[in-house]
Every structure is written in structure tokens, then in C-alpha cells.
Design an enzyme around this catalytic site. Structure first.
Site, mmCIF file in Angstrom:
data_model
loop_
_atom_site.group_PDB
_atom_site.id
_atom_site.type_symbol
_atom_site.label_atom_id
_atom_site.label_comp_id
_atom_site.label_asym_id
_atom_site.label_seq_id
_atom_site.Cartn_x
_atom_site.Cartn_y
_atom_site.Cartn_z
ATOM 1 N N HIS A 1 0.813 -1.216 0.000
ATOM 2 C CA HIS A 1 0.000 0.000 0.000
ATOM 3 C C HIS A 1 0.847 1.266 0.000
ATOM 4 O O HIS A 1 0.348 2.349 -0.318
ATOM 5 C CB HIS A 1 -0.992 0.001 1.173
ATOM 6 C CG HIS A 1 -0.395 0.275 2.517
ATOM 7 N ND1 HIS A 1 -0.103 -0.718 3.427
ATOM 8 C CD2 HIS A 1 -0.040 1.429 3.122
ATOM 9 C CE1 HIS A 1 0.385 -0.176 4.525
ATOM 10 N NE2 HIS A 1 0.440 1.126 4.362
ATOM 11 N N SER B 1 4.621 2.630 8.017
ATOM 12 C CA SER B 1 4.271 1.500 7.157
ATOM 13 C C SER B 1 5.461 1.088 6.302
ATOM 14 O O SER B 1 6.074 1.923 5.630
ATOM 15 C CB SER B 1 3.098 1.862 6.250
ATOM 16 O OG SER B 1 1.901 1.928 6.966
ATOM 17 N N ASP C 1 0.318 -7.694 1.491
ATOM 18 C CA ASP C 1 0.699 -6.280 1.582
ATOM 19 C C ASP C 1 2.221 -6.121 1.646
ATOM 20 O O ASP C 1 2.733 -5.297 2.393
ATOM 21 C CB ASP C 1 0.048 -5.605 2.793
ATOM 22 C CG ASP C 1 -0.012 -4.082 2.635
ATOM 23 O OD1 ASP C 1 0.340 -3.584 1.553
ATOM 24 O OD2 ASP C 1 -0.390 -3.401 3.609
#
Length: 467
Positions: free
Chosen positions: A120, A224, A150
């Protein structure tokens, strides 16, 4: 006059004697308590002698931090999207565009410049740049990605060998173990926060497809794709998500286990795509209520509700009603325990499954296979058809229905469609495999009806439209 004064003195003296006697002998004792309020200062002194003895017991993360901060990078994703059109744009026939920027973190995993991050973080990018902790910036290339886990793999061309982080075995990570989260929140350079592993095999989707490591190390937007490392500076996970109503850290953060991340990037580097392996069962985790429904005495493990035809589980002899207790000597109490371990494997790998069959434990070796099934909305589960399945209906292509949707089962069976029927086309797209089924659904407009062509178990070709 003297007489009056004498009477007055006698009266005063008598009253004093009476009052003294009462105070001395008759009045109950009253104890007096003093209270003191200790006010805690709104600051902590920088020098606290009473805590010096505890410093030797505090964990030391300096080496782990030194081994990690220079291997964690800042990732900038620039996406070009269509802007709002003005009248001038309309008359001149031009389409306005605007750049949108997203940021995240990444982890260098070898000296040649391979970097692991979240899918992402880099999704829909038109330009990717990576900035190292020494402020050097490089253009980055996407080698591959896997939306399901992911995880994405990037590559930069640096003019020197780069510092990197080595992988730990995330299966060996323990609840309560100290970990560090290293990333670039708020567009800062590498930042380190500390916490412990709060839980393992967390499933945030509710679909038993995820298996995160949960930690209380502070993770914020921008973390992230960053590193979750143990006290030795080894990679335990890739920080991916937080649980928050505000969008900022409130005590729960989640990381993809390093074993899963490592398997994904190894597949991308070796095969160009992810070689997911499956066990080939459907089922649910046991608890007291579920055990009562199934009229069994065991309350821990995974109850096998069905076994996929020709899967590794089917070939190894696993059956409906078996209860999975362990996989490779790891205790299984919830479905994410199972999917988390299998997620670190690929098709062709062998796992040892311990099951309870009629109350007796048995361990069997199961070879994981590629996923050849897919749950088609309104229809149910379909799988790649074998040559004999197609030959039975004189079909040249198609996938086989192996389990009808419970809600629509009566409708299908009433029209002669049963398990074993062959779906040959979806929305005019010829179907050969379950991958074709997924592609047909992905390419379908949400306003477009679902059109299915199939051969029912009577050998009749039929067409169904669903809106």
C-alpha cells in the site's frame, strides 16, 4: 455584702470542680488525626538516586538501534491523478493533472539495494524515490508486489554497498519479548520506538487470511513498511497497520511476520510472482459452543468441515471431522495460527499435520499445493477442472463447481445445477482456470450484470444473468 461575695465564690469554685471532674473522668476520649497531602510534581526530576539501582536491569537497545536505523529508508510515492476540470480546460481540450504524494518506510535487506516495504506504500505510483538515513536519494524500481500479504519489493542502484537488516525466524518470537519499531513517521529520518510483542497470529480481517504480530511499540503514519526488530537487531516483521479511531497510535500496531515477508520476496525474486501454497481444507476454530454444536468433547484446534478434492490434505488422508492440533510441532488454537504458518511456505513444501481422528492423535505429511479453488459470488466454490471432468460433458474448457452457495443452493438444484457442473464462460470471457474467473470478475463493471454460461449435470448448456 460579704455574704453575697462568699456565696458567689463558692458557686464559682463548685462549678470549676464539677467541670474538671467531668472532663477528667466522664467525657469520652476524642482522638485527633492529622492528614498530610503529598502533591506529585507535574515533572520528573532528571536525577533520581532511588532509581539508579534499577538501571542495570533495564533492556539495552543501543546495539539493535545502531544495526537498524541506517538500513531503514524513507519511501516517497508520487501519483499523478486527474484534477478538477475548469471551463478553460474544457474549451482548450486539455485534461488537468495533479501530483499526489504519499510516504512510508522500507527496509534494506541486502547490500545490493533490495528493499522490502508494504504494497500500500507503493500502490499506483508513477514515481518512487528512496531516501537513506544519510540523506542520499535514489529512484526506485518495483520488482514485484503481493496485495494479499501487503508486501512489495523495490530495488535501487546505489554507488556503494548498503547497510542491511538480517531476517529472524518470526515463529521463534515470543509474546512479551522486547522489540523495536524503526521507521520514518511524520517525514522524519529513522525513528526508533520500543515495546513488546503483545500477541501473535492476529487476524484483522475476520476472514482467517491474515496472521499479524501485534506489538505496543509506537507506530504512526509513515511507519508503514518499516522494520520490527528484536533486541539483536534482526528483522521480526514489517510494520503494516495500526488499530486506531484517530489514525494515530493508541497502543495497538501490527506487523507482517518476517517468515511470511521473506517467502513473498524470495518468490518474487525467483519466480516473478508469489507461489502460494494451500493445505486444502475449510473449517473453523473450536470453542465450547462450536464443540457442543458438533457434539464433540474437544474445544481446541481446527475442525475440518471439508477437504478440497485433489489437494494435499485430500491426498494425505485428512477427512471431514478431523481436528488439526499441531502443524510442524506448533500448537494450533485458532485459524490464523494455521494460515500464518502456511503463509510462510510455498506450493510443494511439506508440512507435518497432527490431527485428532476419533479421539486418537495421528501425524501425517502434507504436500502443499497451488490454490486451484475460488469462491464465485452467488454460485459457490469452483476449482480447476481435470481433463476427465471436461470429457464427461464434452467440454473443451471450464471450471468445476465443487460446493454450491448455501443461500442459493435450492435455486441451483431446482434448475439442474449441482456439484460437478462446469462453468465455461463469465461475461463473455472464456474460462479455463480459477485465475480466469478472478480476472472476469475484476474486469466487470459494478453496474454490469453477472452473466454465467455453464453445462449442468444433465449435460445441458445454460445461461444465467444476475443483477
Amino acid at each position: 455584702m460579704k455574704k453575697i461575695l462568699s456565696l458567689l465564690l463558692v458557686s464559682v469554685f463548685g462549678g470549676a470542680v464539677t467541670l474538671g471532674a467531668y472532663k477528667l473522668f466522664l467525657e469520652p476520649e476524642n482522638k485527633v488525626f492529622t492528614t498530610s497531602t503529598i502533591t506529585t510534581p507535574s515533572y520528573l526530576p532528571t536525577s533520581n538516586v532511588t532509581n539508579l539501582n534499577n538501571l542495570a536491569d533495564a533492556p539495552d537497545f543501543t546495539i539493535a538501534a545502531e544495526n537498524t536505523v541506517n538500513a531503514v529508508v524513507h519511501v516517497k510515492n508520487v501519483t499523478i491523478s486527474s484534477g478538477q476540470m475548469t471551463l478553460q480546460d474544457l474549451f482548450s481540450g486539455r485534461s488537468p493533472q495533479r501530483a499526489q504524494m504519499g510516504t512510508g518506510s522500507g527496509v534494506i535487506i541486502n547490500a545490493d539495494g533490495y528493499i522490502i516495504t508494504n504494497n500500500h506504500v507503493i500502490n499506483n505510483s508513477d514515481k518512487l524515490t528512496v531516501t537513506l538515513n544519510n540523506n542520499k536519494t535514489y529512484d526506485a524500481e518495483i520488482i514485484g508486489s503481493d496485495p494479499k500479504t501487503d508486501i512489495a519489493l523495490l530495488k535501487i542502484e546505489a554507488d556503494e554497498d548498503l547497510p542491511f537488516v538480517t531476517f529472524a525466524d518470526s515463529d521463534q518470537a515470543k509474546i512479551g519479548e522486547w522489540v523495536l519499531a524503526v521507521g520514518n513517521p511524520f517525514n522524519l529520518t529513522s525513528t526508533v520506538t520500543a515495546g513488546i510483542i503483545s500477541a501473535k497470529a492476529r487476524d484483522l480481517s475476520g476472514s482467517s487470511t491474515q496472521s499479524f504480530i501485534q506489538t505496543d511499540a509506537a507506530v504512526n503514519p509513515g511507519n508503514s513498511g518499516g522494520a520490527l526488530v528484536n533486541s539483536r537487531g534482526e528483522l521480526v516483521g514489517i510494520n503494516t497497520a495500526i488499530s486506531s479511531q484517530t489514525g494515530s497510535y493508541i497502543g495497538y500496531s501490527f506487523a507482517v511476520p518476517s517468515n511470511i515477508a521473506r517467502r513473498v520476496i524470495e518468490d518474487i525474486m525467483e519466480y516473478g510472482n508469489v507461489q502460494n501454497g494451500i493445505l486444502g481444507i475449510t473449517g473453523a476454530a473450536l470453542n465450547s459452543e462450536f464443540a457442543d454444536q458438533k457434539q464433540i468433547s474437544e474445544t481446541e484446534g481446527i475442525y475440518i468441515d471439508s477437504v478440497v478434492e485433489d489437494s494435499g490434505a485430500d491426498k494425505a488422508g485428512l477427512e471431514k471431522g478431523d481436528i488439526i492440533k499441531e502443524i510442524d510441532n506448533i500448537k494450533i488454537s485458532k485459524f490464523s495460527d494455521l494460515t500464518g504458518h502456511i503463509g510462510a511456505k510455498r506450493a510443494g513444501d511439506v508440512v507435518n499435520i497432527t490431527v485428532s481422528k476419533n479421539g486418537k492423535l495421528k501425524t501425517v505429511a502434507v504436500t502443499l499445493t497451488r490454490n486451484e479453488t475460488y469462491t464465485l459470488p452467488l454460485v459457490g466454490m469452483v476449482k480447476n477442472a481435470k481433463r476427465e471432468d471436461l470429457k464427461k460433458f464434452k467440454a473443451t474448457n471450464g471450471v468445476k463447481i465443487i460446493d454450491l452457495n448455501d443461500e442459493y443452493k435450492e435455486y441451483w438444484t431446482k434448475n439442474g445445477v449441482k456439484e460437478g457442473s462446469i462453468i465455461t464462460s463469465i461475461n463473455e470471457q472464456k474460462i479455463n482456470t480459477v485465475d480466469d474467473v478472478q480476472d472476469a470478475l475484476k474486469n466487470r463493471s459494478p453496474y454490469e450484470p453477472l452473466r454465467i454460461e455453464l453445462i449442468n449435470t444433465n449435460g445441458e448448456k445454460e445461461r444465467y444473468n444476475f443483477r
